[in-house]
Motif scaffolding. Structure first.
Motif, PDB file in Angstrom:
ATOM      1  N   LEU A 105       0.817  -1.208   0.000  1.00  8.92           N
ATOM      2  CA  LEU A 105       0.000   0.000   0.000  1.00  8.92           C
ATOM      3  C   LEU A 105       0.851   1.258   0.000  1.00  8.92           C
ATOM      4  CD1 LEU A 105      -2.806  -0.979   2.535  1.00  8.92           C
ATOM      5  CD2 LEU A 105      -2.956  -0.926   0.038  1.00  8.92           C
ATOM      6  N   VAL A 106       2.030   1.163   0.600  1.00 10.00           N
ATOM      7  CA  VAL A 106       2.878   2.329   0.808  1.00 10.00           C
ATOM      8  C   VAL A 106       4.074   2.290  -0.139  1.00 10.00           C
ATOM      9  CG1 VAL A 106       4.309   3.568   2.471  1.00 10.00           C
ATOM     10  CG2 VAL A 106       2.171   2.499   3.212  1.00 10.00           C
ATOM     11  N   LEU A 107       4.447   3.448  -0.652  1.00 12.45           N
ATOM     12  CA  LEU A 107       5.653   3.587  -1.469  1.00 12.45           C
ATOM     13  C   LEU A 107       6.787   4.088  -0.566  1.00 12.45           C
ATOM     14  CD1 LEU A 107       7.069   3.652  -4.236  1.00 12.45           C
ATOM     15  CD2 LEU A 107       6.255   6.015  -4.480  1.00 12.45           C
ATOM     16  N   PRO A 108       7.748   3.231  -0.244  1.00 14.55           N
ATOM     17  CA  PRO A 108       8.843   3.662   0.630  1.00 14.55           C
ATOM     18  C   PRO A 108       9.732   4.692  -0.063  1.00 14.55           C
ATOM     19  CG  PRO A 108       8.718   1.262   0.483  1.00 14.55           C
ATOM     20  CD  PRO A 108       7.866   1.817  -0.597  1.00 14.55           C
ATOM     21  N   ILE A 109      10.258   5.628   0.734  1.00 15.48           N
ATOM     22  CA  ILE A 109      11.129   6.658   0.160  1.00 15.48           C
ATOM     23  C   ILE A 109      12.434   6.768   0.942  1.00 15.48           C
ATOM     24  CG2 ILE A 109       9.258   7.959  -0.904  1.00 15.48           C
ATOM     25  CD1 ILE A 109       9.389   9.902   1.461  1.00 15.48           C
ATOM     26  N   VAL A 110      12.854   5.656   1.519  1.00 24.85           N
ATOM     27  CA  VAL A 110      14.150   5.607   2.187  1.00 24.85           C
ATOM     28  C   VAL A 110      14.950   4.445   1.622  1.00 24.85           C
ATOM     29  CG1 VAL A 110      13.406   6.730   4.304  1.00 24.85           C
ATOM     30  CG2 VAL A 110      13.189   4.248   4.094  1.00 24.85           C
ATOM     31  N   VAL A 111      16.256   4.617   1.572  1.00 26.16           N
ATOM     32  CA  VAL A 111      17.132   3.634   0.954  1.00 26.16           C
ATOM     33  C   VAL A 111      17.006   2.263   1.613  1.00 26.16           C
ATOM     34  CG1 VAL A 111      19.538   3.016   0.526  1.00 26.16           C
ATOM     35  CG2 VAL A 111      18.768   5.367   0.148  1.00 26.16           C
ATOM     36  N   SER A 112      16.902   2.227   2.920  1.00 25.03           N
ATOM     37  CA  SER A 112      16.929   0.971   3.668  1.00 25.03           C
ATOM     38  C   SER A 112      15.752   0.056   3.359  1.00 25.03           C
ATOM     39  CB  SER A 112      16.977   1.244   5.168  1.00 25.03           C
ATOM     40  OG  SER A 112      15.846   1.998   5.568  1.00 25.03           O
ATOM     41  N   GLU A 113      14.688   0.573   2.774  1.00 28.28           N
ATOM     42  CA  GLU A 113      13.509  -0.244   2.465  1.00 28.28           C
ATOM     43  C   GLU A 113      13.678  -1.042   1.169  1.00 28.28           C
ATOM     44  OE1 GLU A 113      11.739   0.176   5.794  1.00 28.28           O
ATOM     45  OE2 GLU A 113      10.522  -0.693   4.191  1.00 28.28           O
ATOM     46  N   TYR A 114      14.709  -0.737   0.414  1.00 29.14           N
ATOM     47  CA  TYR A 114      14.916  -1.387  -0.881  1.00 29.14           C
ATOM     48  C   TYR A 114      15.988  -2.456  -0.752  1.00 29.14           C
ATOM     49  CZ  TYR A 114      11.667   1.896  -2.709  1.00 29.14           C
ATOM     50  OH  TYR A 114      10.499   2.590  -2.938  1.00 29.14           O
ATOM     51  N   LYS A 115      15.555  -3.718  -0.867  1.00 27.64           N
ATOM     52  CA  LYS A 115      16.389  -4.866  -0.509  1.00 27.64           C
ATOM     53  C   LYS A 115      17.166  -5.466  -1.674  1.00 27.64           C
ATOM     54  CE  LYS A 115      14.580  -4.588   3.599  1.00 27.64           C
ATOM     55  NZ  LYS A 115      15.366  -3.968   4.693  1.00 27.64           N
ATOM     56  N   TYR A 116      16.689  -5.270  -2.888  1.00 28.67           N
ATOM     57  CA  TYR A 116      17.304  -5.920  -4.050  1.00 28.67           C
ATOM     58  C   TYR A 116      17.762  -4.841  -5.028  1.00 28.67           C
ATOM     59  CZ  TYR A 116      14.694  -9.700  -1.951  1.00 28.67           C
ATOM     60  OH  TYR A 116      14.187 -10.601  -1.055  1.00 28.67           O
ATOM     61  N   TRP A 117      19.029  -4.945  -5.431  1.00 31.34           N
ATOM     62  CA  TRP A 117      19.678  -3.905  -6.218  1.00 31.34           C
ATOM     63  C   TRP A 117      20.305  -4.487  -7.473  1.00 31.34           C
ATOM     64  CZ3 TRP A 117      21.262   1.110  -3.925  1.00 31.34           C
ATOM     65  CH2 TRP A 117      20.644   1.337  -2.684  1.00 31.34           C
ATOM     66  N   GLY A 118      20.409  -3.639  -8.502  1.00 35.25           N
ATOM     67  CA  GLY A 118      21.211  -3.989  -9.662  1.00 35.25           C
ATOM     68  C   GLY A 118      22.668  -3.644  -9.408  1.00 35.25           C
ATOM     69  N   GLN A 119      23.485  -3.795 -10.454  1.00 35.60           N
ATOM     70  CA  GLN A 119      24.926  -3.545 -10.331  1.00 35.60           C
ATOM     71  C   GLN A 119      25.272  -2.067 -10.483  1.00 35.60           C
ATOM     72  OE1 GLN A 119      27.308  -5.900  -9.453  1.00 35.60           O
ATOM     73  NE2 GLN A 119      25.389  -6.943  -8.969  1.00 35.60           N
ATOM     74  N   GLY A 120      24.368  -1.283 -11.017  1.00 34.51           N
ATOM     75  CA  GLY A 120      24.607   0.143 -11.169  1.00 34.51           C
ATOM     76  C   GLY A 120      25.122   0.520 -12.543  1.00 34.51           C
ATOM     77  N   THR A 121      24.888   1.784 -12.893  1.00 38.05           N
ATOM     78  CA  THR A 121      25.411   2.331 -14.145  1.00 38.05           C
ATOM     79  C   THR A 121      25.971   3.718 -13.848  1.00 38.05           C
ATOM     80  OG1 THR A 121      24.885   2.799 -16.472  1.00 38.05           O
ATOM     81  CG2 THR A 121      23.161   3.294 -14.876  1.00 38.05           C
ATOM     82  N   GLN A 122      27.147   4.012 -14.406  1.00 35.51           N
ATOM     83  CA  GLN A 122      27.845   5.261 -14.109  1.00 35.51           C
ATOM     84  C   GLN A 122      27.280   6.397 -14.968  1.00 35.51           C
ATOM     85  OE1 GLN A 122      30.601   5.997 -11.890  1.00 35.51           O
ATOM     86  NE2 GLN A 122      30.021   8.093 -12.461  1.00 35.51           N
ATOM     87  N   VAL A 123      26.982   7.498 -14.303  1.00 38.39           N
ATOM     88  CA  VAL A 123      26.594   8.729 -14.988  1.00 38.39           C
ATOM     89  C   VAL A 123      27.610   9.799 -14.624  1.00 38.39           C
ATOM     90  CG1 VAL A 123      24.872  10.566 -15.128  1.00 38.39           C
ATOM     91  CG2 VAL A 123      24.141   8.175 -15.059  1.00 38.39           C
ATOM     92  N   THR A 124      28.214  10.408 -15.639  1.00 44.31           N
ATOM     93  CA  THR A 124      29.196  11.458 -15.420  1.00 44.31           C
ATOM     94  C   THR A 124      28.762  12.702 -16.187  1.00 44.31           C
ATOM     95  OG1 THR A 124      30.970   9.828 -15.174  1.00 44.31           O
ATOM     96  CG2 THR A 124      31.610  12.119 -15.579  1.00 44.31           C
ATOM     97  N   VAL A 125      28.637  13.812 -15.464  1.00 49.46           N
ATOM     98  CA  VAL A 125      28.216  15.069 -16.082  1.00 49.46           C
ATOM     99  C   VAL A 125      29.382  16.047 -16.003  1.00 49.46           C
ATOM    100  CG1 VAL A 125      26.505  16.908 -16.102  1.00 49.46           C
ATOM    101  CG2 VAL A 125      25.866  14.620 -15.313  1.00 49.46           C
ATOM    102  N   SER A 126      29.864  16.473 -17.156  1.00 46.49           N
ATOM    103  CA  SER A 126      30.995  17.385 -17.198  1.00 46.49           C
ATOM    104  C   SER A 126      30.509  18.832 -17.249  1.00 46.49           C
ATOM    105  CB  SER A 126      31.864  17.085 -18.412  1.00 46.49           C
ATOM    106  OG  SER A 126      31.135  17.309 -19.602  1.00 46.49           O
ATOM    107  N   SER A 127      31.313  19.708 -16.662  1.00 46.43           N
ATOM    108  CA  SER A 127      30.915  21.128 -16.607  1.00 46.43           C
ATOM    109  C   SER A 127      31.432  21.886 -17.812  1.00 46.43           C
ATOM    110  CB  SER A 127      31.458  21.755 -15.321  1.00 46.43           C
ATOM    111  OG  SER A 127      32.862  21.613 -15.262  1.00 46.43           O
TER     112      SER A 127
END
Length: 127
Positions: A105-127
């Motif tokens: 019913l509830v949409l969690p908005i804290v990191v600790s509530e999310y138990k399963y993660w992907g490996q990640g993708t790098q985002v780099t923004v240059s100035s």
């Protein structure tokens, strides 16, 4: 158990756009809340955006509100993060994550509530 794989990261100039994708596997994907969480070098993980399993509700951190849009396509087991007007401070590894719960019913908005993660993708923004 849901398995997640992110794609779409890269190098972009400030003011540019990127679209991150997250492919999920598993029969329960369509009933799980999903989130994007990022981690910059030397900093704690930061909650970026979340979307309810039904797509009926979304949440954004103040730092990205008005620039980022989270969406999902349950028929394709996909979640997306459209990032516009990127800033150098958006540079981080972006992770797709799920709370793994069935139709909550509830949409969690804290990191600790999310138990399963992907490996990640790098985002780099240059100035």
């Amino acid at each position: 158990q849901v398995q997640l794989a992110e794609s779409g990261g890269g190098l972009v100039q400030a003011g540019g756009s990127l679209r991150l994708s997250c492919a999920g596997s598993g029969r329960t994907f369509g009933s799980n809340n999903m989130a994007w969480i990022r981690q910059a070098p030397g900093k704690d993980r930061e909650f970026v955006a979340a979307i309810k399993w039904s797509g009926s509700s979304t949440y954004y951190a103040d730092s990205v509100k008005g620039r980022f849009t989270i969406s999902r396509d349950n028929a394709k087991n996909m979640v997306y993060l459209q990032m516009n007007s990127l800033k150098p401070e958006d540079t981080a590894i972006y992770y797709c994550a799920t709370d793994g719960r069935a139709s909550p019913l509830v949409l969690p908005i804290v990191v600790s509530e999310y138990k399963y993660w992907g490996q990640g993708t790098q985002v780099t923004v240059s100035s």
